[in-house]
Design a protein around this motif. Structure first.
Motif, PDB file in Angstrom:
ATOM      1  N   ASN A 160       0.709  -1.197  -0.073  1.00 33.21           N
ATOM      2  CA  ASN A 160      -0.056   0.053  -0.038  1.00 33.21           C
ATOM      3  C   ASN A 160       0.751   1.311  -0.030  1.00 33.21           C
ATOM      4  O   ASN A 160       0.360   2.191  -0.628  1.00 33.21           O
ATOM      5  N   PHE A 161       2.129   1.362   0.508  1.00 31.72           N
ATOM      6  CA  PHE A 161       2.733   2.226   0.639  1.00 31.72           C
ATOM      7  C   PHE A 161       3.917   2.401  -0.510  1.00 31.72           C
ATOM      8  O   PHE A 161       4.927   3.050  -0.381  1.00 31.72           O
TER       9      PHE A 161
ATOM     10  N   ASN B 106      -3.777   6.824  -2.662  1.00 33.99           N
ATOM     11  CA  ASN B 106      -4.362   6.419  -1.435  1.00 33.99           C
ATOM     12  C   ASN B 106      -3.511   6.062  -0.372  1.00 33.99           C
ATOM     13  O   ASN B 106      -2.095   5.610  -0.693  1.00 33.99           O
ATOM     14  N   ALA B 107      -3.783   5.979   1.003  1.00 32.28           N
ATOM     15  CA  ALA B 107      -2.994   5.511   1.948  1.00 32.28           C
ATOM     16  C   ALA B 107      -3.679   4.958   3.169  1.00 32.28           C
ATOM     17  O   ALA B 107      -5.095   5.355   3.283  1.00 32.28           O
ATOM     18  N   MET B 108      -3.537   3.744   3.593  1.00 33.24           N
ATOM     19  CA  MET B 108      -4.373   3.042   4.283  1.00 33.24           C
ATOM     20  C   MET B 108      -4.112   2.995   5.761  1.00 33.24           C
ATOM     21  O   MET B 108      -2.872   3.040   6.035  1.00 33.24           O
ATOM     22  N   PHE B 127       8.335   5.760   5.710  1.00 35.75           N
ATOM     23  CA  PHE B 127       8.333   4.505   5.013  1.00 35.75           C
ATOM     24  C   PHE B 127       7.874   4.820   3.414  1.00 35.75           C
ATOM     25  O   PHE B 127       8.297   4.453   2.564  1.00 35.75           O
ATOM     26  N   GLY B 128       6.795   5.637   3.480  1.00 41.75           N
ATOM     27  CA  GLY B 128       5.998   5.750   2.404  1.00 41.75           C
ATOM     28  C   GLY B 128       6.575   6.820   1.332  1.00 41.75           C
ATOM     29  O   GLY B 128       6.450   6.956   0.015  1.00 41.75           O
ATOM     30  N   MET B 130      10.121   6.934   1.596  1.00 36.62           N
ATOM     31  CA  MET B 130      11.430   6.281   1.265  1.00 36.62           C
ATOM     32  C   MET B 130      10.938   5.445  -0.157  1.00 36.62           C
ATOM     33  O   MET B 130      11.847   5.480  -1.049  1.00 36.62           O
ATOM     34  N   THR B 131       9.750   4.713  -0.109  1.00 33.17           N
ATOM     35  CA  THR B 131       9.637   3.942  -1.217  1.00 33.17           C
ATOM     36  C   THR B 131       9.612   4.556  -2.645  1.00 33.17           C
ATOM     37  O   THR B 131       9.669   4.034  -3.616  1.00 33.17           O
ATOM     38  N   ARG B 132       8.995   5.964  -2.376  1.00 29.75           N
ATOM     39  CA  ARG B 132       8.922   6.732  -3.551  1.00 29.75           C
ATOM     40  C   ARG B 132       9.916   7.645  -4.048  1.00 29.75           C
ATOM     41  O   ARG B 132       9.711   8.424  -4.832  1.00 29.75           O
ATOM     42  N   ARG B 175       1.974   8.102   9.305  1.00 28.07           N
ATOM     43  CA  ARG B 175       2.620   7.439   8.181  1.00 28.07           C
ATOM     44  C   ARG B 175       1.644   7.591   6.910  1.00 28.07           C
ATOM     45  O   ARG B 175       2.271   7.701   5.900  1.00 28.07           O
ATOM     46  N   ALA B 176       0.659   7.538   7.311  1.00 30.89           N
ATOM     47  CA  ALA B 176      -0.626   7.763   6.139  1.00 30.89           C
ATOM     48  C   ALA B 176      -0.603   9.112   5.547  1.00 30.89           C
ATOM     49  O   ALA B 176      -0.399   9.498   4.422  1.00 30.89           O
TER      50      ALA B 176
END
Ligand SMILES: Nc1ncnc2c1ncn2[C@@H]1O[C@H](COP(=O)(O)OP(=O)(O)OP(=O)(O)O)[C@@H](O)[C@H]1O
Ligand SMILES: [Mg+2]
Lengths: 255, 290
Positions: A160-161, B106-108, B127-128, B130-132, B175-176
């Protein structure tokens, strides 16, 4: 302050059992139980230990054995972790490797020694290869189990992330499996000493295994025990070192 | 350790509705994502294990709407959210999410926090980003802002197991938010919390939502929560999950979560939604008991 002293207590307690064993052993022999020619007392072993240390012989054998364990351990463990994680992440990898592991795992690794001597000759390489093979299996099985049992929510979160396969591999699956990877590495370390010493009995003119076997053939039981004690000490030191590394590397599981 | 209650630190600023530093960083003058779901159907398993989880879901959610979903246990709420998040595929039907202008669709926020136990709070929140591949300096700023927003700055180097359940949930919200998503998908995010923490977090969530204009899809089993937070409440039927009724919630924003729940109007609406839900809950129970 208090925390510190309780940690110290724990460490002392950790050493209590081996020291206690030695004390009982010494005491029994001094009281006349057993024949000191065949079962030397710890004090006798200590004398021989000192002799061998002074001559530099012990250090040499120890260094050779340690080198073989270390090299074989790294060569066996690194691919085992990588393949174990791949198996958990990719179904085809799992299907491909599963039967291979199931078939090869139960083979007693020491039985491969003649084959390895043929392939790698009488030098260090054959022994290192044996250790690597012996290490590979417990590590891969544990790594896979660790990665496969990662809670589904962490895969979902990662996806999701926006985690790429690479991020998934290095930041999620690897760390999620790390506690079990460590359990596998600990087993592998013990196994590697077992197979290496056995290999050095017959297929080497150096190393602690050689020292033990050679002393036995010369009926120098006290020298033999020096070798056994050294293996025990190496095992103890590596276990303690592992525990410390584990504390550093897995802080979220730290006691 | 005494976690400082989430809202108190910014009380002064929040009162005047002046956008504070954090707000400025996260606030967007954009409107959230729009969601259009048509004829959605989801089946699990095959043969005797076949389960029809969702059937004929038609739902349009406007940009910036706070949409709550209630329904009996097992009616497919989580499944619907997972499909919206792209974690699962619909068997048939169409979903159209328009999140143009947002860096992330979206973020959950999961029912349990789902913070990675092996990362400290700071790493988890980032985290989100870093991944991007968001640059470290920029990511650092945004993580700082998000941590301040949820009041976890002091705990940024802690690991999740060193925090309380409420603090972990706040971490998951940060985080979201930090990824600046067009829609927030929240699956009973406060269900595991004690009543006080839940009230505080609800108030905070409403405030953040009002400031950022994101679309929120919020699953809850609490009618009260749906009324406190939402613009609309979707009531679902017992399995297979269908939409039974959609209720507009008339309370004006900005809401005071604590005052609102003690009004008579609130109580009446709560009762009428319960009447709608009651049959479904009973049906779901009857099915479980055989
Ligand atoms: N991965 C799956 N495989 C098979 N069936 C599933 C799966 N996930 C959900 N289901 C089924 O789909 C139905 C809906 O499940 P879901 O988790 O969406 O319910 P829910 O409304 O979120 O319930 P709760 O309020 O208890 O969380 C259930 O009957 C469940 O058994
Ligand atoms: Mg659910």
């Amino acid at each position: 302050m208090r925390e510190r002293s309780s940690k110290l207590n724990e460490r002392l307690l950790y050493l209590a059992s081996p020291i206690g064993l030695l004390a009982v052993w010494q005491l029994l022999l001094m009281l006349g139980f057993g024949d000191r020619r065949f079962i030397p007392a710890p004090s006798d072993i200590a004398v021989r230990f000192w002799e061998l240390t002074e001559s530099g012989e012990l250090a040499w054998h120890t260094a050779v054995t340690l080198w073989r364990v270390l090299a074989g351990f790294v060569i066996g463990a690194v691919p085992a972790v990588a393949v174990g994680l791949l198996m958990a992440m990719f179904r085809p990898a799992r299907i491909f490797f599963d039967p291979l592991i199931a078939a090869l795992m139960p083979i007693p690794k020491v039985a491969l020694m003649p084959l390895l001597l043929l392939a790698f000759g009488f030098g260090d390489a054959s022994k290192i290869a044996l250790v690597a093979i012996a290490v590979f299996f417990p590590v891969i099985v544990n790594t896979y189990a660790g990665a496969a049992n990662i809670d589904r929510i962490y895969w979902d979160v990662a996806k999701n992330f926006g985690a790429s396969t690479y991020v998934m591999f290095t930041r999620v699956v690897f760390f999620g499996a790390l506690p079990l990877i460590f359990a596998g590495l600990k087993i592998a370390l013990a196994v590697s000493f077992v197979v290496l010493v056995a290999a050095e009995f017959v297929a080497s003119k150096t190393g602690i295994g050689y020292l033990i076997w050679n002393s036995w053939e010369l009926l120098q039981v006290d020298y033999m025990f020096v070798g056994i004690v050294v293996i025990g000490i190496l095992g103890l030191i590596s276990a303690v070192a592992f525990q410390e590394i584990e504390r550093k590397v897995i802080p979220w599981k730290a006691p | 350790m005494g976690a400082r209650p989430f809202a108190s630190a910014r009380r002064g600023e929040a009162k005047g509705r002046a956008p504070n530093v954090i707000g400025k960083c996260l606030m967007q003058q954009r409107r959230g994502a729009t969601i259009a779901i048509a004829g959605l159907r989801k089946e699990f398993g095959e043969g005797r294990e076949r389960v029809l989880a969702l059937d004929g879901i038609d739902l349009t959610i406007a940009a910036g709407e706070f949409c709550c979903i209630v329904g009996p246990s097992g009616c497919g709420k989580s499944t619907l959210l997972r499909i919206l998040a792209g974690l699962d595929h619909a068997t048939s039907g169409a979903i159209d999410v328009d999140a143009k202008g947002w860096p992330v669709a979206n973020a959950m926020v999961f029912q349990e926090s789902g913070l990675f136990p092996w990362m400290n709070i700071e790493k988890n929140v980032g985290f989100g980003l870093m991944t991007r591949g968001v640059a470290a300096v920029e990511a650092g700023k945004r993580v700082d802002a998000a941590l301040r927003l949820v009041g976890l700055t002091r705990f940024r180097h802690h690991y999740p197991h060193q925090l309380s359940g409420g603090m972990r949930q706040r971490g998951a919200i940060a985080r979201a938010f930090v990824t600046d998503p067009g829609m927030l998908l929240m699956d009973e995010p406060f269900a595991a919390l004690d009543a006080q923490n839940r009230t505080i977090l609800q108030a905070e969530l409403v405030r953040i939502w009002e400031e950022t204009g994101k679309t929120v899809v919020y699953i809850t089993h609490s009618i009260e929560e749906a009324l406190l937070l939402g613009d609309r409440t979707v009531v679902m039927t017992a399995q297979p999950g269908r939409i039974k009724e959609i209720i507009d919630i008339p309370f004006r924003h900005p809401r005071n979560v604590m005052e609102l729940s003690s009004t008579a109007e609130f109580g009446a609406l709560k009762l009428s939604i319960w009447r709608i839900l009651e049959d479904e809950v009973m049906r779901a129970r009857a099915e479980i008991d055989g």
